[in-house]
Motif scaffolding. Structure first.
Motif, PDB file in Angstrom:
ATOM      1  N   SER A  13      47.120  43.869  39.610  1.00 32.72           N
ATOM      2  CA  SER A  13      45.989  43.777  38.678  1.00 32.72           C
ATOM      3  C   SER A  13      45.745  42.341  38.222  1.00 32.72           C
ATOM      4  CB  SER A  13      46.206  44.683  37.474  1.00 32.72           C
ATOM      5  OG  SER A  13      47.400  44.321  36.816  1.00 32.72           O
ATOM      6  N   TYR A  14      46.817  41.534  38.122  1.00 34.71           N
ATOM      7  CA  TYR A  14      46.669  40.129  37.705  1.00 34.71           C
ATOM      8  C   TYR A  14      45.738  39.390  38.667  1.00 34.71           C
ATOM      9  CZ  TYR A  14      48.222  35.257  36.820  1.00 34.71           C
ATOM     10  OH  TYR A  14      48.291  33.912  36.547  1.00 34.71           O
ATOM     11  N   TRP A  15      46.042  39.476  39.949  1.00 36.55           N
ATOM     12  CA  TRP A  15      45.241  38.760  40.940  1.00 36.55           C
ATOM     13  C   TRP A  15      43.887  39.417  41.172  1.00 36.55           C
ATOM     14  CZ3 TRP A  15      46.120  34.034  41.409  1.00 36.55           C
ATOM     15  CH2 TRP A  15      47.427  33.522  41.352  1.00 36.55           C
ATOM     16  N   PHE A  16      43.866  40.764  41.025  1.00 35.53           N
ATOM     17  CA  PHE A  16      42.592  41.473  41.217  1.00 35.53           C
ATOM     18  C   PHE A  16      41.560  40.963  40.204  1.00 35.53           C
ATOM     19  CE2 PHE A  16      39.655  44.950  40.217  1.00 35.53           C
ATOM     20  CZ  PHE A  16      39.123  45.169  41.479  1.00 35.53           C
ATOM     21  N   HIS A  17      41.986  40.844  38.922  1.00 33.01           N
ATOM     22  CA  HIS A  17      41.038  40.392  37.905  1.00 33.01           C
ATOM     23  C   HIS A  17      40.766  38.902  37.991  1.00 33.01           C
ATOM     24  CE1 HIS A  17      39.848  43.882  35.729  1.00 33.01           C
ATOM     25  NE2 HIS A  17      41.059  44.361  35.891  1.00 33.01           N
ATOM     26  N   ALA A  18      41.797  38.142  38.394  1.00 34.31           N
ATOM     27  CA  ALA A  18      41.596  36.680  38.508  1.00 34.31           C
ATOM     28  C   ALA A  18      40.554  36.369  39.583  1.00 34.31           C
ATOM     29  CB  ALA A  18      42.915  35.998  38.824  1.00 34.31           C
ATOM     30  N   SER A  19      40.567  37.177  40.650  1.00 34.35           N
ATOM     31  CA  SER A  19      39.651  36.876  41.763  1.00 34.35           C
ATOM     32  C   SER A  19      38.526  37.901  41.850  1.00 34.35           C
ATOM     33  CB  SER A  19      40.445  36.866  43.078  1.00 34.35           C
ATOM     34  OG  SER A  19      41.143  38.091  43.197  1.00 34.35           O
ATOM     35  N   TYR A  20      38.228  38.532  40.693  1.00 35.77           N
ATOM     36  CA  TYR A  20      37.257  39.627  40.680  1.00 35.77           C
ATOM     37  C   TYR A  20      35.864  39.193  41.131  1.00 35.77           C
ATOM     38  CZ  TYR A  20      34.696  43.661  38.901  1.00 35.77           C
ATOM     39  OH  TYR A  20      33.886  44.767  38.794  1.00 35.77           O
ATOM     40  N   ARG A  21      35.470  37.987  40.754  1.00 32.72           N
ATOM     41  CA  ARG A  21      34.162  37.466  41.141  1.00 32.72           C
ATOM     42  C   ARG A  21      34.270  35.987  41.486  1.00 32.72           C
ATOM     43  NH1 ARG A  21      32.722  41.666  41.987  1.00 32.72           N
ATOM     44  NH2 ARG A  21      31.091  42.966  41.094  1.00 32.72           N
ATOM     45  N   VAL A  22      33.461  35.526  42.424  1.00 30.49           N
ATOM     46  CA  VAL A  22      33.325  34.084  42.604  1.00 30.49           C
ATOM     47  C   VAL A  22      31.926  33.711  42.116  1.00 30.49           C
ATOM     48  CG1 VAL A  22      34.957  33.734  44.486  1.00 30.49           C
ATOM     49  CG2 VAL A  22      32.608  34.339  45.002  1.00 30.49           C
ATOM     50  N   ASP A  23      31.821  32.489  41.581  1.00 25.79           N
ATOM     51  CA  ASP A  23      30.570  32.064  40.971  1.00 25.79           C
ATOM     52  C   ASP A  23      29.821  31.165  41.945  1.00 25.79           C
ATOM     53  OD1 ASP A  23      28.830  31.755  38.661  1.00 25.79           O
ATOM     54  OD2 ASP A  23      29.554  29.694  38.591  1.00 25.79           O
ATOM     55  N   PHE A  24      28.904  31.751  42.723  1.00 22.76           N
ATOM     56  CA  PHE A  24      28.237  30.984  43.774  1.00 22.76           C
ATOM     57  C   PHE A  24      27.413  29.787  43.295  1.00 22.76           C
ATOM     58  CE2 PHE A  24      29.505  34.397  46.582  1.00 22.76           C
ATOM     59  CZ  PHE A  24      29.858  33.653  47.695  1.00 22.76           C
ATOM     60  N   PRO A  25      26.762  29.880  42.091  1.00 26.98           N
ATOM     61  CA  PRO A  25      26.025  28.677  41.651  1.00 26.98           C
ATOM     62  C   PRO A  25      26.925  27.442  41.602  1.00 26.98           C
ATOM     63  CG  PRO A  25      25.450  30.534  40.268  1.00 26.98           C
ATOM     64  CD  PRO A  25      26.520  31.019  41.188  1.00 26.98           C
ATOM     65  N   SER A  26      28.219  27.636  41.233  1.00 23.17           N
ATOM     66  CA  SER A  26      29.121  26.477  41.163  1.00 23.17           C
ATOM     67  C   SER A  26      29.453  25.941  42.550  1.00 23.17           C
ATOM     68  CB  SER A  26      30.428  26.846  40.460  1.00 23.17           C
ATOM     69  OG  SER A  26      30.165  27.403  39.229  1.00 23.17           O
ATOM     70  N   LEU A  27      29.260  26.793  43.579  1.00 25.03           N
ATOM     71  CA  LEU A  27      29.575  26.339  44.939  1.00 25.03           C
ATOM     72  C   LEU A  27      28.652  25.183  45.341  1.00 25.03           C
ATOM     73  CD1 LEU A  27      31.212  26.765  47.532  1.00 25.03           C
ATOM     74  CD2 LEU A  27      29.453  28.347  48.300  1.00 25.03           C
TER      75      LEU A  27
END
Lengths: 255, 258
Positions: free
Chosen positions: A103-117
């Motif tokens: 659950s730690y990693w699942f929530h940490a990597s739950y979304r990536v923020d494409f505008p920041s890409l």
């Protein structure tokens, strides 16, 4: 694990495409504030060719590296962290806790923020140009990359620790901006600060080291501080993991 | 008197969220410290004791004061007005026996009052403004009031775009950036090459850069008059925009919210 991450990234991309204008605007503002940093740096160095041994190009290297670390964190983790505070406070973690994933990693990597890409890539290209002018040796270049990765880990760990505090206290949302403020203040040559502040932020909470170390490798001035920042980042990650597990024991579901 | 109550409420709202206020001040303090240390390093390594007529200790005061001014000259009315239009609650405000703009002004004043008091105290105790004769003192006071009114009118004029835009949040970073760069928050505009001298009379600079230089006693009576003239000019422009855009906005306003 990779398969799950790919699905999460695809979902993030779909969301980003839904809010296209927001994406463009967020990217533009990132560039705008970076440009202000550049102009301000240009003003500083119009009065003196060097400050504590840093010339304008070194200074550009420093602020660009600091931005690179910050945008990489934003791209990879910020959306997950923003979501996580709400999930904890609303008591909505049940579904992820039931899943056969960490659950730690699942929530940490739950979304990536494409505008920041967009800003991340742009900063990456500028940093590439700066490094090509500074000519770091291959070893220093490799260690530069390592130092940037350690930096991303450090910013992630600080934010994760802040976000997980929501298990114990609500209304702390204002504090979540502190790591960002700390990293903003650290995007300057360490030596401009009085000795006490330098020691505190180079060794105890090494945010100054996180930005200054990769920049130093960039202009061929290797430093052992990299080992220290890597060690502290490791310890902070462990602390954030333990905090997460303790937090789950405090968790109250609202379902 | 009814508007005075608005001012009091706004002040109470600022003071009620003490956590936010303290954190806001803390963040500002950190930013100011960073800029101060950077400028002191620039003075140190350039070997100059004076940059664009500003000495190191004056630069420290400049950076503190300009950041207090950035808190005073907030863009909050834009987001408040946008909220009213989007929710449709503007209809309720329009039906009340009050002038929305006057109420909004007192609200603006109340919210910024703690920072205005800091600026006022600094002017009274540190600044030579009120020790240079009656005319200079009165001129300075007039410039402060004129600039404050001008900035409020300008922000109010910008807020009218809420009639046509669903989301106005992008204005927040844009206005912060403008104050940072054009308002002299990042550096005094006087340090720029002479080719950029015209930037000094933009509304953000009048609010940040010029009011700070005024406090430092760096403006001559002529410069005060010139800044006052520009502030008045911008205020007239903002009023003109308000007069033209408001009736059109009200016509396009549906009053039901989104």
């Amino acid at each position: 694990m990779l398969k799950i991450y790919r699905v999460l990234v695809t979902q993030s991309l779909a969301e980003t495409m839904t809010y296209r204008v927001t994406t463009v605007l967020t990217a533009l503002f990132g560039v705008l504030f970076y440009a202000i940093d550049l102009i301000t740096g240009g003003v500083y160095f119009s009065f003196t060719p060097t400050i504590y041994g840093w010339n304008f190009l070194d200074y550009l290297n420093l602020i660009t590296t600091a931005n690179l670390i910050s945008y990489a964190y934003q791209f990879l983790f910020v959306a997950g962290h923003e979501d996580l505070v709400d999930q904890i406070l609303d008591g909505n973690l049940d579904y992820s806790l039931l899943r056969p994933v960490n659950s730690y990693w699942f929530h940490a990597s739950y979304r990536v923020d494409f505008p920041s890409l967009v800003t991340l890539l742009l900063t990456g290209v500028i940093e590439g140009v700066i490094l090509s002018k500074l000519h770091p040796t291959p070893l220093n270049l490799l260690l530069y990359v390592v130092a940037v990765i350690v930096g991303i880990g450090f910013v992630f760990a600080l934010n994760q620790i802040m976000v997980t505090l929501a298990f114990w206290v609500d209304g702390l949302s204002a504090l979540n901006g502190l790591p960002e403020d700390l990293m903003d203040a650290s995007a300057r040559p360490a030596k401009i600060y009085p000795r006490v502040i330098q020691q505190l932020f180079l060794w105890v909470i090494p945010s100054l080291a996180i930005t200054n170390v990769p920049a130093q490798f960039g202009h061929n001035q290797p430093t052992w501080l990299l080992l220290w920042t890597a060690l502290v980042t490791g310890v902070l990650l462990v602390i954030s993991y333990i905090e997460w597990q303790r937090g789950l024991l405090k968790y109250v579901s609202a379902n | 008197m009814k508007y005075w109550l608005t001012c009091q409420n706004a002040l109470m709202a600022t003071l009620a969220y003490r956590g936010n206020l303290v954190l806001n001040l803390l963040t500002t303090a950190v930013n100011v410290m960073v800029t101060i240390f950077m400028w002191l390093a620039v003075y140190n390594f350039s070997g100059r004791s004076d940059i664009a007529g500003i000495q190191p200790n004056q630069m420290v005061i400049y950076l503190i004061v300009v950041n207090v001014l950035a808190l005073i000259f907030s863009a909050e009315p834009i987001f408040k007005f946008s909220g009213l239009v989007r929710s449709g609650n503007l209809s309720v405000v329009l039906m009340r026996p009050i002038n929305y703009f006057i109420q909004s002004f007192w609200d603006y004043l109340g919210r910024g009052l703690p920072f205005l008091v800091i600026y006022g105290l600094a002017t009274g105790f540190i600044s030579p403004v009120f020790r240079r004769g009656l005319l200079y003192g009165l001129g300075s006071l007039l410039l402060m009031m004129l600039t404050y009114g001008m900035f409020f009118l300008m922000i109010t004029a910008i807020s009218l775009c809420s009639f046509w835009l669903v989301q106005v949040w992008p204005l927040r970073p844009v206005l912060s950036a403008l104050f940072l760069l054009l308002g002299g928050q990042a550096f005094p505009l006087q340090v720029l090459p002479p080719a950029f001298a015209w930037l000094i009379y933009n509304p953000f600079s009048l609010a940040g850069n010029q009011l700070t230089l005024l406090l430092l006693g760096k403006l001559s009576l002529n410069q005060i008059l010139l800044a006052g003239g520009w502030a008045l000019g911008w205020a007239v422009v903002a009023l003109g925009i308000l007069k033209i855009v408001w009736p059109r906005g009200i016509r396009s306003y549906e009053g039901v919210g989104s």
